[in-house]
Design a protein around this motif. Structure first.
Motif: not given
Length: 301
Positions: A108-115
């Motif tokens: 989730e954190r990666l997805q939010a940061a990478l879009g």
């Protein structure tokens, strides 16, 4: 399919090495001491089934991600957001991103940061880096992922390498199950510097582990997550299937490095506080590991 492994430590080298051994195109992105050894001698895989030097590309540069169809993010939870920054300029538009990390919310954190979509992979393997470019495998090796557009492709790619991948409709539950196992063993292994097989039979430890599991299950339930199977039996089974393994938290503490405890027992503690669930045993374990970390200057926050 080209696979790139960002954070090629014990977990990344195992899965990347298995793919490379099956003659798949792989690049390992890791620390200089490992990269230098792998470039010189290959990745030495000392597993339960074979001992072999596996030839595989390796680099310290995130640019190794260029052209990868599958990206395995295997960095420590503490480095997740920095990994996103390093990955972003080099990712192909059609790349499948998998988070093979400890903790619950890294995807989730990666997805939010990478879009862009990032898929969680629940990892069940016992490994360590026994030296530069030297992977030691203590047991297991399966992955659990959720259903998504490229999941069948991921299953097929790993199948060639002899790595079982299960597609589950309850990845959240599987992630919590893995988190509970980590909460039961990682801190205790770090505090005692003992492997799992010696921790579990210790006097009073069965009760401590039962309390840890009960607290975690209460938080998961309050969070609306169904943890599959008999998690008490799964926790007990780890002492047999990974008897000689010390936790990654134990290795970090022993080396004076910052551990992932904030994303393990610390995560349960924070979610419990947010949901009104008391987690006193997880609180104590988290606090004790943080005290051990405080002995090393580079582990401070």
């Amino acid at each position: 399919m080209k696979t790139a492994v960002l954070g090629a430590g014990a977990v990344g080298c195992y899965y990347g090495g298995m793919l490379a051994r099956a003659r798949r195109e792989v690049v390992l992105i890791g620390r200089p001491q490992h990269v230098e050894a792998i470039k010189r001698d290959g990745l030495y895989m000392d597993t339960q089934n074979f001992q072999e030097h596996v030839r595989v590309a390796a680099t310290i540069e995130a640019a190794g991600l260029v052209g990868a169809r599958m990206v395995l993010c295997c960095v420590k939870s503490t480095d997740t957001l920095q990994a996103a920054v390093e990955m972003a300029p080099h990712l192909a538009d059609d790349a499948i991103l998998l988070s093979l990390q400890n903790g619950y919310d890294n995807a989730e954190r990666l997805q939010a940061a990478l879009g862009r979509p990032v898929h969680a992979a629940v990892v069940y393997v016992a490994t360590e880096m026994a030296g530069p470019g030297h992977l030691r495998h203590h047991g297991r090796g399966e992955l659990v992922i959720g259903p998504f557009a490229g999941s069948a492709e991921v299953v097929a790619e790993f199948a060639v390498a002899g790595v079982p991948v299960q597609v589950s409709d309850n990845v959240a539950g599987a992630l919590w199950a893995k988190l509970i196992i980590n909460c039961a063993y990682n801190a205790l292994s770090a505090i005692t510097q003992l492997p799992y097989g010696r921790i579990a039979p210790g006097e009073g430890i069965a009760g401590v582990m039962a309390d840890i599991v009960a607290e975690c299950l209460a938080v998961a339930q309050a969070d609306g997550v169904v943890v599959p199977g008999d998690i008490h039996a799964a926790v007990a089974g780890i002492a047999r299937s990974m008897a000689t393994q010390k936790s990654s938290t134990a290795h970090d503490v022993a080396r004076g490095k910052r551990s992932e405890i904030d994303h393990l027992n610390g995560y349960v503690l924070r979610r419990g506080e947010a949901l009104g669930i008391a987690t006193p045993v997880n609180r104590v374990l988290h606090a004790l590991v943080r005290l051990l970390e405080a002995r090393a200057p580079d582990c401070g926050r």
